[in-house]
Design a protein around this motif. Structure first.
Motif, PDB file in Angstrom:
ATOM      1  N   UNK A 220      -7.126   2.211  16.079  1.00 23.08           N
ATOM      2  CA  UNK A 220      -7.298   0.853  16.597  1.00 23.08           C
ATOM      3  C   UNK A 220      -6.945  -0.259  15.614  1.00 23.08           C
ATOM      4  N   UNK A 221      -6.755   0.044  14.354  1.00 23.65           N
ATOM      5  CA  UNK A 221      -6.504  -1.003  13.358  1.00 23.65           C
ATOM      6  C   UNK A 221      -5.010  -1.161  13.097  1.00 23.65           C
ATOM      7  N   UNK A 222      -4.582  -2.392  12.913  1.00 18.72           N
ATOM      8  CA  UNK A 222      -3.181  -2.642  12.591  1.00 18.72           C
ATOM      9  C   UNK A 222      -3.070  -2.742  11.079  1.00 18.72           C
ATOM     10  N   UNK A 223      -2.179  -1.940  10.496  1.00 14.62           N
ATOM     11  CA  UNK A 223      -2.089  -1.858   9.037  1.00 14.62           C
ATOM     12  C   UNK A 223      -0.830  -2.552   8.531  1.00 14.62           C
ATOM     13  N   UNK A 224      -0.924  -3.113   7.341  1.00 13.47           N
ATOM     14  CA  UNK A 224       0.281  -3.582   6.659  1.00 13.47           C
ATOM     15  C   UNK A 224       1.157  -2.388   6.333  1.00 13.47           C
ATOM     16  N   UNK A 227       0.104  -0.254   3.446  1.00 11.13           N
ATOM     17  CA  UNK A 227      -1.057   0.605   3.702  1.00 11.13           C
ATOM     18  C   UNK A 227      -0.679   1.719   4.678  1.00 11.13           C
TER      19      UNK A 227
ATOM     20  N   UNK B   4      -2.587 -10.908  13.371  1.00 15.36           N
ATOM     21  CA  UNK B   4      -2.960  -9.973  14.431  1.00 15.36           C
ATOM     22  C   UNK B   4      -4.235 -10.406  15.124  1.00 15.36           C
ATOM     23  N   UNK B  74     -13.003  -2.925  16.216  1.00 13.10           N
ATOM     24  CA  UNK B  74     -12.903  -1.496  15.870  1.00 13.10           C
ATOM     25  C   UNK B  74     -14.172  -1.012  15.168  1.00 13.10           C
ATOM     26  N   UNK B  75     -14.454   0.276  15.321  1.00 13.92           N
ATOM     27  CA  UNK B  75     -15.656   0.846  14.691  1.00 13.92           C
ATOM     28  C   UNK B  75     -15.578   0.777  13.170  1.00 13.92           C
ATOM     29  N   UNK B  76     -16.713   0.533  12.520  1.00  9.59           N
ATOM     30  CA  UNK B  76     -16.715   0.592  11.049  1.00  9.59           C
ATOM     31  C   UNK B  76     -16.592   2.038  10.567  1.00  9.59           C
ATOM     32  N   UNK B 100      -9.193  -4.049   5.740  1.00 10.70           N
ATOM     33  CA  UNK B 100      -8.286  -3.604   6.805  1.00 10.70           C
ATOM     34  C   UNK B 100      -8.640  -2.208   7.294  1.00 10.70           C
ATOM     35  N   UNK B 102     -11.522  -0.751   7.389  1.00 13.44           N
ATOM     36  CA  UNK B 102     -12.801  -0.616   8.077  1.00 13.44           C
ATOM     37  C   UNK B 102     -13.981  -0.273   7.188  1.00 13.44           C
ATOM     38  N   UNK B 139      -5.754  -8.886   9.470  1.00 18.38           N
ATOM     39  CA  UNK B 139      -4.677  -7.898   9.544  1.00 18.38           C
ATOM     40  C   UNK B 139      -5.052  -6.756  10.497  1.00 18.38           C
ATOM     41  N   UNK B 140      -6.262  -6.239  10.345  1.00 21.35           N
ATOM     42  CA  UNK B 140      -6.679  -5.065  11.116  1.00 21.35           C
ATOM     43  C   UNK B 140      -7.028  -5.406  12.559  1.00 21.35           C
ATOM     44  N   UNK B 142     -10.057  -6.852  13.062  1.00 20.46           N
ATOM     45  CA  UNK B 142     -11.485  -6.564  12.960  1.00 20.46           C
ATOM     46  C   UNK B 142     -12.241  -7.874  12.725  1.00 20.46           C
TER      47      UNK B 142
END
Lengths: 241, 241
Positions: A220-224, A227, B4, B74-76, B100, B102, B139-140, B142
């Motif tokens: 679910x996370x968008x990464x650079x 990363x 994002x 998003x979940x931690x 990013x 989490x 970015x993420x 979150x």
């Protein structure tokens, strides 16, 4: 910063078991490590074996090491990595990171979201790019120099070259939408494409799919990009590689 | 760079479904995105829900968005991350990367190889550190701000706090020597310590073991801290997290 490996070149050898060094590597050994006669360092010959070097002489201008080379470098990743050319600042770090992680073939390609100016960065000059790759190898303790392939036109690369590269490999494009979860680690030959910041555009993803690549996402996370590279390679390949 | 997610603060709300923004976020929407009335952006409230914001007014000085917040962030990661304080340049990127990826609880600790000067970097000031964490969250996509815990003395932290933190968690220290391979991904609560460039010294590894941490390695390559973090987190946790 520590040097995990001192890379040696054929031109450093003054006899089969002795090298003489007087450039950046010497400066670093002297100023950072205050190298002394008798001290040992990990060494490796560019594209060759690794082992140990013992300082046998050191002056204001150079250091001499007796070397014993008896270990293979870490295994290369069975990967053809294709990346949209990152902006210069990120390109530097990307070259170092991919070299550190064991990538041996990197295609830098154009994409709609790659700014044209990125292609004129001095970092892409072979001698400059090589510097960053060498730093990455030294960090990892590796000796095998990655090859960089520049492809300034997206369509000819994806239509004419990519299908043959991708054939008989696990062929993937990292894309956050309409994609399968990243598959489990295996050692099989893999082709992986990674887009620019903001991602490949829909047309490009379509062309990559036509070339045989399957879209995968990383959760679910968008990464650079910087990363995403270590995350993807860790998920795709087992620890031993 | 794309945004994002636009992070919203309680102070941005001028009524329950409308925000007014006039700082860095507005500048970015205006100059990078040339935001227009009617355009939609992903938004999220700091430490709260995410959703969509539609531009309803934009001027030279500010933008107003109607927002609908209906999705959980998003979940931690179920992780307590303990890192030897990196040098300032790397600290910035580390804060962004951990946010990013989490991480929600980060301990920055001292270690023999942490230069004392690192502790006086302005990046450790709460408002500065927060800036980098917010960039990482944006970015993420979150919203949950990580907590940073500074521990300038190694021994009291490791002897008096760490055993309780580590108890009933998968407790690990990344260390290249005399270590088990990094275990497979699971969602279990995890405590992970990562050393400085050059690694924890033997005494420190011993103290970390006494506190209940098991040493794990990442394979034959030695990674920079900023590469080791995404690699470790990808190997330790499943994709859904």
């Amino acid at each position: 910063m520590p040097v995990n490996l001192i890379l040696l070149y054929v031109s450093d050898f003054i006899d089969p078991h002795r090298v003489r060094i007087h450039d950046r590597r010497f400066q670093h050994m002297r100023s950072v490590h205050q190298a002394q006669v008798g001290e040992r360092f990990r060494v490796g010959v560019l594209n060759g074996m690794t082992g140990e070097g013992e300082v046998v002489a050191i002056s204001e201008r150079q250091v001499e090491l007796n070397v014993r080379l008896n270990q293979a470098p870490p295994k290369p990743l069975p990967l053809q990595l294709i990346m949209a050319l990152p902006r210069p600042k990120m390109l530097k770090r990307t070259l170092e990171t991919v070299a550190t992680l064991g990538v041996k073939d990197l295609w830098l390609i154009n994409s709609y979201r790659v700014d044209k100016s990125y292609w004129s960065t001095p970092i892409l000059r072979p001698e400059k790019a090589r510097e960053h790759l060498l730093l990455g190898l030294e960090q990892a303790g590796d000796t095998r120099l990655p090859r960089i392939h520049l492809r300034k036109r997206f369509k000819p690369f994806v239509e004419d070259e990519l299908p043959a590269l991708a054939r008989n490999t696990r062929a993937l494009v990292a894309h956050p939408y309409d994609a399968q979860p990243c598959p489990a680690p295996t050692s099989e030959p893999t082709t992986l494409a990674i887009g620019p910041e903001g991602g490949f555009i829909a047309y490009e993803v379509e062309k990559l799919r036509e070339a045989g690549l399957e879209a995968i996402h990383l959760g679910p996370r968008i990464l650079r990009v910087e990363t995403a590279v270590p995350v993807l390679l860790s998920r795709l390949f087992p620890l031993e590689l």
